[in-house]
Scaffold this active site. Structure first.
Site, short mmCIF file in Angstrom:
data_model
loop_
_atom_site.label_atom_id
_atom_site.label_comp_id
_atom_site.label_asym_id
_atom_site.label_seq_id
_atom_site.Cartn_x
_atom_site.Cartn_y
_atom_site.Cartn_z
N SER A 144 0.87 -1.18 0.00
CA SER A 144 0.00 0.00 0.00
C SER A 144 0.90 1.23 0.00
O SER A 144 2.02 1.17 0.54
CB SER A 144 -0.87 0.02 1.26
OG SER A 144 -1.50 1.28 1.40
N TYR A 158 -1.82 -2.05 10.19
CA TYR A 158 -1.99 -2.19 8.74
C TYR A 158 -0.72 -1.75 8.02
O TYR A 158 -0.18 -2.46 7.17
CB TYR A 158 -3.18 -1.32 8.30
CG TYR A 158 -3.48 -1.32 6.80
CD1 TYR A 158 -4.34 -2.27 6.26
CD2 TYR A 158 -2.91 -0.37 5.95
CE1 TYR A 158 -4.63 -2.27 4.90
CE2 TYR A 158 -3.20 -0.36 4.59
CZ TYR A 158 -4.07 -1.32 4.08
OH TYR A 158 -4.34 -1.31 2.72
N1 LIG Z 1 -8.81 0.04 -1.69
C1 LIG Z 1 -7.71 0.73 -1.46
O1 LIG Z 1 -7.71 1.98 -1.54
C2 LIG Z 1 -6.42 0.02 -1.12
C3 LIG Z 1 -5.23 0.78 -1.08
C4 LIG Z 1 -4.02 0.14 -0.79
C5 LIG Z 1 -4.00 -1.23 -0.57
N2 LIG Z 1 -5.17 -1.94 -0.60
C6 LIG Z 1 -5.08 -3.40 -0.40
O2 LIG Z 1 -5.55 -4.07 -1.55
C7 LIG Z 1 -6.12 -5.32 -1.19
C8 LIG Z 1 -7.52 -5.45 -1.73
O3 LIG Z 1 -8.29 -4.37 -1.22
P1 LIG Z 1 -9.78 -4.04 -1.67
O4 LIG Z 1 -9.91 -2.58 -1.56
O5 LIG Z 1 -10.10 -4.71 -2.95
O6 LIG Z 1 -10.57 -4.73 -0.44
P2 LIG Z 1 -12.12 -5.16 -0.30
O7 LIG Z 1 -12.45 -4.98 1.14
O8 LIG Z 1 -12.95 -4.45 -1.30
O9 LIG Z 1 -12.08 -6.72 -0.65
C9 LIG Z 1 -11.31 -7.58 0.14
C10 LIG Z 1 -11.75 -9.01 -0.03
O10 LIG Z 1 -10.98 -9.81 0.88
C11 LIG Z 1 -11.83 -10.68 1.59
N3 LIG Z 1 -11.24 -11.01 2.89
C12 LIG Z 1 -11.15 -10.18 3.97
N4 LIG Z 1 -10.59 -10.84 4.99
C13 LIG Z 1 -10.32 -12.09 4.55
C14 LIG Z 1 -9.74 -13.23 5.17
N5 LIG Z 1 -9.36 -13.21 6.44
N6 LIG Z 1 -9.60 -14.34 4.43
C15 LIG Z 1 -10.02 -14.38 3.14
N7 LIG Z 1 -10.59 -13.34 2.51
C16 LIG Z 1 -10.73 -12.20 3.22
C17 LIG Z 1 -13.15 -9.93 1.70
O11 LIG Z 1 -14.25 -10.80 1.96
C18 LIG Z 1 -13.23 -9.24 0.35
O12 LIG Z 1 -13.85 -10.05 -0.62
C19 LIG Z 1 -6.04 -5.38 0.33
O13 LIG Z 1 -4.89 -6.09 0.72
C20 LIG Z 1 -5.91 -3.93 0.73
O14 LIG Z 1 -5.29 -3.75 1.98
C21 LIG Z 1 -6.37 -1.34 -0.85
#
Ligand SMILES: NC(=O)c1ccc[n+]([C@@H]2O[C@H](COP(=O)([O-])OP(=O)(O)OC[C@H]3O[C@@H](n4cnc5c(N)ncnc54)[C@H](O)[C@@H]3O)[C@@H](O)[C@H]2O)c1
Length: 252
Positions: A144, A158
């Protein structure tokens, strides 16, 4: 056909960037193991892939649980005959519980670490032996931009877990390069997914977008496209590296 004859496991493929990548990888002919804790969401991703003519297997499980991760890999290898891509995407951002070190409880710290750091550990622990058997492969870790700079609104557990992805990628790249296994990190910027939607209104997301060089926040497809490149053989000389996909946020 960029992923023809490849099998990919994507954690957290039920929603957001994970689902988008699952659909894109399947469109490019990968067979996809959809892994998610949410049965309804993960099942829906697999259904959408099949509806579009692709191949998918949904396995419900928690990335922090070793037995669940092991089971998903075993089931996927049994069904598809191998494994080539590990996409460690699942992660949680709990702004209400994960704060500055001085305000976070030990229990909340550990819970975030279990999902965001132990999860990638378990996926690579049980996935790498299968990549080896398949003659090599690509590992994609998700960091991230919050791991690359300090922010006044802290989510320290995080941030530390995401920062650890850099170290893990470099270590795995060095250890397994001679097995034809590559490992890289994507650092997403602010991306419009269910993870962020719970914290911001549409107007606030637009305001954040207006403040970065590209003048919009990211879409799940922006990250899925980067992941597709790292998963495919087009990135065959790239390992131990970081891709920042943030519309220029960190450059300001
Ligand atoms: N959205 C952002 O702005 C952003 C920015 C930087 C990094 N990220 C990272 O990108 C990745 C994806 O993020 P996103 O925004 O698509 O998230 P999201 O919350 O939209 O989707 C995450 C998915 O992971 C699943 N999940 C959560 N905990 C779990 C577990 N313990 N075991 C299995 N599945 C699990 C959820 O059910 C969901 O389907 C994450 O690692 C997040 O930290 C996101």
């Amino acid at each position: 056909m960029r992923l023809k004859n490849k099998v990919a496991i994507i954690t957290g493929a039920g929603m957001g960037m994970g689902r988008e990548a699952a659909l894109l990888f399947a469109k490019q002919k990968a067979k996809v193991i959809v892994f998610d804790i949410d049965k309804k969401a993960g099942g829906e991703t697999a259904r959408l892939i099949r509806k579009a003519g692709g191949e998918a297997l949904f396995v419900q499980g928690d990335v922090s649980d070793e037995a669940d991760v092991k089971k998903a890999i075993q089931k996927g290898v049994k069904k598809f005959g191998g494994l080539h891509i590990l996409y460690s995407n699942a992660g949680v951002l709990w702004k209400d519980r994960d704060k500055s070190v001085i305000d976070t409880t030990v229990a909340n710290w550990d819970l975030v670490q279990a999902i965001n750091l132990r999860g990638p550990f378990l996926l690579t622990k049980h996935g790498i032996p299968e990549l080896r058997k398949s003659g090599g492969g690509s590992i994609i870790l998700v960091g991230s931009i919050s791991a690359l700079a300090g922010f006044t609104l802290a989510q320290d557990s995080y941030t530390c877990a995401k920062g650890a992805m850099l170290s893990l990628a470099k270590s795995l790249a060095v250890q397994f390069g001679s097995d034809n296994i590559r490992c890289n990190v994507i650092h997403p910027g602010m991306i419009d997914t269910p993870l962020q939607e719970v914290y911001f209104t549409e107007a606030e997301l637009k305001e954040i977008g207006d403040s970065i060089p590209i003048r919009r926040i990211g879409k799940a497809r922006d990250i899925a496209n980067a992941a597709l490149f790292l998963a495919s053989d087009e990135s065959s000389f790239m390992t131990g590296a970081e891709m920042i996909v943030d519309g220029g946020f960190i450059a300001t």
